[in-house]
Enzyme design. Structure first.
Site, PDB file in Angstrom:
ATOM      1  N   SER A  61     -12.388 -14.193  -6.353  1.00 43.95           N
ATOM      2  CA  SER A  61     -11.427 -13.454  -7.185  1.00 43.95           C
ATOM      3  C   SER A  61     -10.750 -14.299  -8.262  1.00 43.95           C
ATOM      4  O   SER A  61     -10.127 -13.738  -9.165  1.00 43.95           O
ATOM      5  CB  SER A  61     -10.348 -12.820  -6.310  1.00 43.95           C
ATOM      6  N   LYS A  64     -11.548 -13.373 -11.675  1.00 43.21           N
ATOM      7  CA  LYS A  64     -10.947 -12.185 -12.305  1.00 43.21           C
ATOM      8  C   LYS A  64     -10.016 -12.577 -13.454  1.00 43.21           C
ATOM      9  O   LYS A  64      -9.840 -11.824 -14.399  1.00 43.21           O
ATOM     10  CB  LYS A  64     -10.203 -11.356 -11.252  1.00 43.21           C
ATOM     11  N   TYR A 186     -20.213  -8.567 -12.259  1.00 42.97           N
ATOM     12  CA  TYR A 186     -19.056  -8.888 -11.406  1.00 42.97           C
ATOM     13  C   TYR A 186     -19.458  -9.820 -10.258  1.00 42.97           C
ATOM     14  O   TYR A 186     -18.789 -10.826  -9.990  1.00 42.97           O
ATOM     15  CB  TYR A 186     -18.440  -7.585 -10.866  1.00 42.97           C
ATOM     16  N   TYR A 238      -3.098 -11.104  -4.003  1.00 42.63           N
ATOM     17  CA  TYR A 238      -3.373  -9.861  -3.268  1.00 42.63           C
ATOM     18  C   TYR A 238      -2.068  -9.150  -2.921  1.00 42.63           C
ATOM     19  O   TYR A 238      -1.104  -9.228  -3.695  1.00 42.63           O
ATOM     20  CB  TYR A 238      -4.200 -10.155  -2.002  1.00 42.63           C
ATOM     21  N   VAL A 256     -11.458 -15.303  -2.057  1.00 45.13           N
ATOM     22  CA  VAL A 256     -11.853 -15.372  -0.644  1.00 45.13           C
ATOM     23  C   VAL A 256     -12.809 -16.539  -0.349  1.00 45.13           C
ATOM     24  O   VAL A 256     -13.148 -16.781   0.806  1.00 45.13           O
ATOM     25  CB  VAL A 256     -12.449 -14.040  -0.125  1.00 45.13           C
TER      26      VAL A 256
HETATM   27  N1  GLU Z   1     -16.429 -11.161  -4.533  1.00 45.99           N
HETATM   28  C1  GLU Z   1     -15.375 -10.758  -3.650  1.00 45.99           C
HETATM   29  C2  GLU Z   1     -15.424  -9.264  -3.422  1.00 45.99           C
HETATM   30  O1  GLU Z   1     -15.819  -8.541  -4.284  1.00 45.99           O
HETATM   31  C3  GLU Z   1     -14.094 -11.154  -4.266  1.00 45.99           C
HETATM   32  C4  GLU Z   1     -12.956 -10.908  -3.357  1.00 45.99           C
HETATM   33  C5  GLU Z   1     -11.845 -11.874  -3.510  1.00 45.99           C
HETATM   34  O2  GLU Z   1     -12.021 -13.067  -3.699  1.00 45.99           O
HETATM   35  O3  GLU Z   1     -10.714 -11.400  -3.400  1.00 45.99           O
HETATM   36  O4  GLU Z   1     -15.057  -8.798  -2.384  1.00 45.99           O
END
Ligand code: GLU
Length: 310
Positions: A61, A64, A186, A238, A256
């Site tokens: 994430s 992002k 993504y 989060y 994660v």
């Molecule tokens: N690639 C992970 C997913 O799509 C990212 C989640 C994360 O790091 O919060 O679940």
């Protein structure tokens, strides 16, 4: 400074047994829960590190924040924020619930649904992932950064929840491209392999209003940096963003894969890594390192004068 960083690592080691390595992406389950590392880069370009700071892991994430930079550069504010909102959700990063019940648009670009919508704004042109990778390499200052193919394939295979959200968004005409195209980009963005120094280099650019700390070269426009750091404050950790804001008080984004990147305004970039996660998906070891550094280096954005610890 080096002593404080070593102490932060030692402090964090006391907690890492509480963490659980992510398993919902099978390839991530191979992460070594004993790895723990940190890197800090100051605005003057001084670099400090400790532990497994060079151990590579996937951004997950954390990507992002960079895909948001790319989308804003490519299609602009109005387009991006016609697809995705800017409000915290209070739900898990992979939750689908508010997509259907609250608003058809994902609430912000730091959750999975929002990042898939953001990625859809980056599809188009010749080689969207190549363009993203170039941006990552520039931001992190390392030309050899590349995709972890095994994690990408694992995530592509296991990512049914993300797929469900993407198709739901496509059915509401939110995506700028086909759901599978947005998902593929993504998944690749999440699977870029980096280490803590890469991310600390990136974070100090954010801390320095988008300019390289040593050369002064502008890497990201200031208005984009402002948006990214603001969303890191409100949504970067989060559904634990509020607690992190109180306890650590640094704009940050976790993934994660076990990484957390943190940008101390006008001062430094910090990245910490440890694969074991808490129930919300935040790395326990990395969180504790940042908590320690915030306290001992007085980094909270509202540090004040009272040293009472909460
Ligand atoms: N690639 C992970 C997913 O799509 C990212 C989640 C994360 O790091 O919060 O679940």
């Amino acid at each position: 400074m080096q002593q404080t960083i070593d102490d932060a690592l030692a402090y964090a080691r006391g907690f890492i047994k509480e963490g659980k390595v992510a398993t919902y992406i099978p390839e991530l389950a191979k992460g070594n829960p004993d790895h723990v590392g940190v890197c800090l880069v100051t605005k003057k370009g001084e670099t400090y590190h400790a532990g497994d700071w060079q151990q590579e892991f996937t951004m997950q994430s954390i990507s992002k924040t960079m895909s948001l930079i790319l989308a804003l550069e490519l299609v602009g504010y109005d387009k991006v924020f016609s697809k995705v909102g800017v409000e915290p959700t209070g739900d898990a990063f992979n939750s689908i619930v508010k997509l259907e019940t609250k608003t058809l648009h994902p609430l912000n670009p730091m959750i999975n649904a929002g990042a898939i919508a953001t990625a859809s704004c980056c599809v188009g042109g010749e080689d969207p992932f190549g363009r993203f990778l170039d941006l990552v390499r520039t931001l992190c200052g390392r030309d050899t950064i590349t995709l972890n193919e095994a994690v990408y394939l694992s995530e592509k295979k296991a990512g049914m929840r993300n797929r469900a959200m993407a198709y739901l968004m496509q059915s509401e005409n939110i995506l700028e491209c086909d759901a599978e195209e947005a998902l593929d980009l993504y998944f690749k963005m999440c699977s870029v392999s980096i280490h803590t120094q890469d991310l600390a280099n990136y974070a100090v650019i954010l801390a320095n209003d988008g300019c390289h700390p040593v050369t002064g070269e502008r890497i990201v426009e200031s208005w984009i940096v402002r948006i990214v750091k603001t969303l890191m404050v409100t949504c970067g950790m989060y559904d634990g963003s509020g607690e992190f804001a109180i306890k650590v008080g640094i704009p940050a984004k976790s993934g994660v894969g076990g990484g957390i990147v943190a940008s101390v305004e006008g001062q430094m970039g910090i990245a910490a890594f440890c694969p074991g996660l808490d129930a919300k998906g935040n790395s326990i070891g990395a969180y504790r390192i940042l908590e320690y550094l915030s306290r001992h280096l007085n980094l909270h954005y509202f540090a004040g004068t009272d040293k009472k610890v909460v």
